[in-house]
Design a protein around this motif. Sequence first.
Motif, mmCIF file in Angstrom:
data_model
loop_
_atom_site.group_PDB
_atom_site.id
_atom_site.type_symbol
_atom_site.label_atom_id
_atom_site.label_comp_id
_atom_site.label_asym_id
_atom_site.label_seq_id
_atom_site.Cartn_x
_atom_site.Cartn_y
_atom_site.Cartn_z
ATOM 1 N N UNK A 1 12.196 30.343 31.463
ATOM 2 C CA UNK A 1 11.984 29.915 32.850
ATOM 3 C C UNK A 1 12.163 31.094 33.800
ATOM 4 N N UNK A 2 11.172 31.308 34.617
ATOM 5 C CA UNK A 2 11.249 32.322 35.666
ATOM 6 C C UNK A 2 10.749 31.695 36.971
ATOM 7 N N UNK A 3 11.628 31.596 37.932
ATOM 8 C CA UNK A 3 11.307 30.977 39.228
ATOM 9 C C UNK A 3 10.724 29.581 39.033
ATOM 10 N N UNK A 4 11.446 28.752 38.292
ATOM 11 C CA UNK A 4 10.992 27.396 37.977
ATOM 12 C C UNK A 4 11.957 26.334 38.510
ATOM 13 N N UNK A 5 12.692 26.645 39.572
ATOM 14 C CA UNK A 5 13.698 25.712 40.069
ATOM 15 C C UNK A 5 13.095 24.370 40.455
ATOM 16 N N UNK A 6 11.883 24.362 40.993
ATOM 17 C CA UNK A 6 11.267 23.116 41.436
ATOM 18 C C UNK A 6 10.794 22.258 40.269
ATOM 19 N N UNK A 7 10.466 22.869 39.124
ATOM 20 C CA UNK A 7 9.871 22.128 38.020
ATOM 21 C C UNK A 7 10.848 21.866 36.881
ATOM 22 N N UNK A 8 11.912 22.624 36.811
ATOM 23 C CA UNK A 8 12.723 22.646 35.607
ATOM 24 C C UNK A 8 13.529 21.364 35.396
ATOM 25 N N UNK A 9 13.952 20.722 36.466
ATOM 26 C CA UNK A 9 14.799 19.546 36.327
ATOM 27 C C UNK A 9 14.179 18.445 35.473
#
Length: 393
Positions: free
Chosen positions: A62-70
């Motif tokens: 994950x790289x800059x995936x804060x919006x999708x990772x949850x």
Amino acid sequence: MSPARTLVGAAAAGAAAVAVHTAINARLLRDPVADPPADPGTPERPPAGPPTAPRVSVLVPARDEAERLGPCVRAILASREVTFELLVLDDDSSDGTAEAARAAGGTDGRLRVLRGRPLPPGWLGKPHACAQLASAARGEVLVFCDADVELAPDGLAATVAAVDSTPLDLVCPYPRQLATGPGPRLVQPLLQWSWLAFLPLRAAERWPRPSLVAANGQLAATTRTAYERAGGHAAVRAAVLEDIELGRAYTRAGLRAGVVDGTRVAWCRMYRSWAELRDGYTKSLWAAFGSPGAAGAVVGALLWLFVLPPAAAAWGLRRGRYDLVWRGLAGYLAGVAGRSVSARRTGGHVVDTAAHPLSIVVLAWLVARSLAGRRAGTLTWRDRPVVADEGSA
């Protein structure tokens, strides 16, 4: 017979042949949810590590995936009938990706969040992240999962079962592709259609050749033994399309790689807008064909097969050339039929298949844009160049 009639008629016949091949592949495509194991009486293979180690490691770069990772993390942790660990690697993110992973996992002890090491010379970001994850994993079965993928509750169990029940050493359940908006709905379904239409999937299993490999890094599973035999992600450290190249590394090592139906296993929304799709395809399409000449040949063939017939039908209708109208209409309908088979098999929008010629035109433009960006050296992704920096040895 006039040259125009010959050219359009040949294109119509070719489009019909592609549609037939698509239907055959759709019929033969392995379904890890529906297909039982080859030998239901065979006991599960024991884990390679100590008795307390999980057999399965799910690995999420994950790289800059804060919006999708949850949603991705929560779906994995909700998986049933599998003992597993979940490793998420934060690859030098700037948006709180690691915090998002921890928040989604809560107090679940199966989750470990790793901090990625700096990118070394000669590596691209995703292969390096996947290699670090594999090195840290404790399981014998490695399941690589992208951060924009959500697994069904039984999806992980079906994916792991496919490692046991198919002849494939690298199994890629192709997730259902979610596309919203005109641009993504035009282009994104071409992913599944391309390998259903043109690759002999079952023949490639029996006679594995690197040029026939279909693979997808959104969701892929393998044993650690096979992964190491193929060289792991170190073998594809500089590959933009690391999933395809990893599949080819497997075949070069005498192993087998391929896709199976993942429509009911997982789903993925790769791009949420036309701008995201445009930039995503631009950064990678240049590497999909091997060379600019090959890219030109493939795009030319696609335009001939799927764009020339409807264009000829429209031109013939205006000029009273009904010989071209009927041939062009037959070619157009054949192209739409092949896309419809793919859409039905993979959970796509069947109504969108009527715009298949326009999809091919947009794809051709994206290929040209990608090749131009590669030549100019301007391609980047997530603030990194898409060509590995060799640096110092």
